[in-house]
Write a protein that holds these residues in place. Structure first.
Motif, PDB file in Angstrom:
ATOM      1  N   LEU A 224      72.035  26.600   3.220  1.00 20.87           N
ATOM      2  CA  LEU A 224      72.398  26.448   4.748  1.00 20.87           C
ATOM      3  C   LEU A 224      74.124  25.798   5.060  1.00 20.87           C
ATOM      4  CD1 LEU A 224      69.623  26.788   5.958  1.00 20.87           C
ATOM      5  CD2 LEU A 224      70.397  28.984   5.924  1.00 20.87           C
ATOM      6  N   GLU A 225      75.158  26.722   5.475  1.00 24.36           N
ATOM      7  CA  GLU A 225      75.516  25.843   6.501  1.00 24.36           C
ATOM      8  C   GLU A 225      75.674  24.860   7.708  1.00 24.36           C
ATOM      9  OE1 GLU A 225      79.187  26.295   2.952  1.00 24.36           O
ATOM     10  OE2 GLU A 225      79.510  27.929   4.974  1.00 24.36           O
ATOM     11  N   PHE A 226      75.926  24.652   8.580  1.00 23.93           N
ATOM     12  CA  PHE A 226      75.580  24.756   9.661  1.00 23.93           C
ATOM     13  C   PHE A 226      77.867  25.119  10.072  1.00 23.93           C
ATOM     14  CE2 PHE A 226      77.665  20.093   8.683  1.00 23.93           C
ATOM     15  CZ  PHE A 226      78.975  19.740  10.080  1.00 23.93           C
ATOM     16  N   LYS A 227      77.586  25.512  11.325  1.00 25.97           N
ATOM     17  CA  LYS A 227      79.203  26.468  12.155  1.00 25.97           C
ATOM     18  C   LYS A 227      78.292  25.501  13.409  1.00 25.97           C
ATOM     19  CE  LYS A 227      79.276  30.538   8.758  1.00 25.97           C
ATOM     20  NZ  LYS A 227      79.539  31.726   8.381  1.00 25.97           N
ATOM     21  N   VAL A 228      80.020  26.036  14.078  1.00 26.30           N
ATOM     22  CA  VAL A 228      80.682  25.183  15.498  1.00 26.30           C
ATOM     23  C   VAL A 228      81.437  26.211  16.495  1.00 26.30           C
ATOM     24  CG1 VAL A 228      81.257  23.233  16.875  1.00 26.30           C
ATOM     25  CG2 VAL A 228      79.668  22.335  15.186  1.00 26.30           C
ATOM     26  N   ALA A 229      80.801  25.992  17.293  1.00 31.05           N
ATOM     27  CA  ALA A 229      81.227  27.442  17.989  1.00 31.05           C
ATOM     28  C   ALA A 229      81.516  26.149  20.115  1.00 31.05           C
ATOM     29  CB  ALA A 229      80.877  28.571  18.929  1.00 31.05           C
ATOM     30  N   LEU A 230      82.934  26.570  19.492  1.00 34.95           N
ATOM     31  CA  LEU A 230      83.440  25.250  21.411  1.00 34.95           C
ATOM     32  C   LEU A 230      84.310  26.756  22.324  1.00 34.95           C
ATOM     33  CD1 LEU A 230      85.177  22.813  20.220  1.00 34.95           C
ATOM     34  CD2 LEU A 230      82.299  22.566  20.574  1.00 34.95           C
ATOM     35  N   GLY A 231      83.522  27.163  23.190  1.00 39.63           N
ATOM     36  CA  GLY A 231      83.649  28.193  23.263  1.00 39.63           C
ATOM     37  C   GLY A 231      82.678  29.845  23.104  1.00 39.63           C
ATOM     38  N   ASN A 232      84.036  30.442  23.019  1.00 42.35           N
ATOM     39  CA  ASN A 232      83.282  32.152  21.940  1.00 42.35           C
ATOM     40  C   ASN A 232      83.427  31.791  20.824  1.00 42.35           C
ATOM     41  OD1 ASN A 232      81.973  32.600  24.284  1.00 42.35           O
ATOM     42  ND2 ASN A 232      84.035  33.579  25.264  1.00 42.35           N
TER      43      ASN A 232
END
Length: 364
Positions: A224-232
């Protein structure tokens, strides 16, 4: 399973070795038997030669027979009388004579006395019995018993082999079933942790989101990898953040500070989401807000209150934002050169109605 397989192979090899040894002995016995049969055939040929010589001697005896014919009449009478008595005795002693006497003298039968001379047959029988006794002293008559025992052991081992193979198939089926259950449990855990991970991260950093996802073209079992969203906009890597996104919080002084703070929030969210999968009754956090500004510290306190309603936290912090969410505060300060610990019981509105102090020796 490995031990059972090795034991089975060893027993099979021992059985095969004994079976080969028994077969070797049986072959040797067969060879000796054939040699003796050849000797019997040679003796039979010699006997036939003697018969031919006997036939020639009979011709010579014909003259003598003519001389004794005069006595044969008397002998025949006497022999008939003796035979009558002997036949009566034999009929009494041997029941089979009455059942088979109709075959006596019949051509091509066992009782064809013209072809099979009873006296000669008796002599051959006696010689063959002597030869059998002699061969019995040289041939191992127990070889067939040994071979039979070896075959029984081999069949028993094959039966055990089938049992082991059947057990192996059952174990493999159980392993496959456990793998399916493990994968199902892992998928459930991932979905729960991923949901809490996004919820906690959104609480710590409002307007942002995070998730755990397998790499492209792979599944959960591959990692698994983590992904980050700032906004959309979802970012594969924090280095992809634009200048405006890096200055998402006005308290961040530089880009390295932004990345370090976001990484701290991501790490804290991931750890707490995994702990939330199977919550513990108590946790201890030591200055987890050290790299964060006051607003994010306040968010951590609120997140602990909302997500961990059935757990207790002991938090070490130096920032006011964390204090506002605590039920009880322990503050330390110097009083006349001595470290003093003050306990505050805090209400929901943030007021401090009660204070308890205690003194501890030594600097703090």
């Amino acid at each position: 399973m490995k031990n059972a397989e090795a034991e089975r192979e060893r027993e099979l090899k021992d059985a095969q070795k004994k079976l080969d040894c028994a077969k070797t002995k049986a072959d040797a016995s067969t060879k000796k038997m054939k040699e003796k049969q050849q000797e019997v055939e040679a003796i039979t040929l010699e006997l036939e030669e003697l018969k031919r010589e006997h036939a020639s001697n009979e011709q010579q005896l014909e003259a003598v027979n003519e001389a004794i014919k005069s006595y044969e009449g008397q002998i025949a009478v006497m022999a008939a009388e003796v035979a009558k008595n002997e036949v009566s005795k034999m009929l009494k002693d041997y029941d089979w004579i009455n059942a088979e006497k109709h075959l006596f003298g019949q051509p091509n039968s066992t009782y064809d006395f013209k072809t099979n001379n009873p006296k000669e047959a008796g002599q051959r029988l006696q010689k063959l019995q002597e030869m059998k006794e002699k061969l019995g002293r040289n041939v191992n008559m127990r070889a067939m018993n040994v071979l039979t025992e070896a075959e029984e052991r081999y069949n028993d081992l094959m039966k055990k082999k089938r049992i082991v193979e059947n057990d192996k198939s059952k174990i493999l089926a159980t392993i496959e079933d456990l793998d399916q259950k493990k994968n199902q449990a892992l998928n459930i855990a991932w979905q729960k942790v991923n949901k809490d991970f996004g919820s906690i991260f959104s609480t710590l950093l409002p307007g942002a989101n995070a998730m755990l996802a397998p790499p492209e073209g792979q599944n959960v079992l591959d990692g698994l990898e983590f992904k980050v969203a700032l906004g959309n906009t979802w970012k594969e890597n924090l280095t992809e953040l634009s200048g405006g996104q890096r200055m998402y919080s006005p308290q961040f002084l530089n880009c390295s500070h932004v990345l370090y703070a976001i990484m701290s929030l991501v790490a804290l969210s991931l750890i707490l989401s995994m702990l939330l999968f199977k919550p513990a009754p108590i946790y201890i956090l030591d200055e987890v807000d050290a790299a964060l500004d006051l607003s994010h510290t306040q968010n951590i306190g609120q997140m602990l209150r909302t997500h961990f309603t059935h757990s207790q936290f002991i938090v070490v912090s130096l920032k006011e934002g964390m204090f506002n969410n605590a039920n009880v505060l322990f503050k330390t300060k110097f009083v006349d050169g001595v470290s003093t610990v003050a306990r505050f019981t805090q209400c929901q509105n943030g007021k401090v109605p009660k204070e308890t102090k205690s003194k501890a020796k030594g600097p703090k």
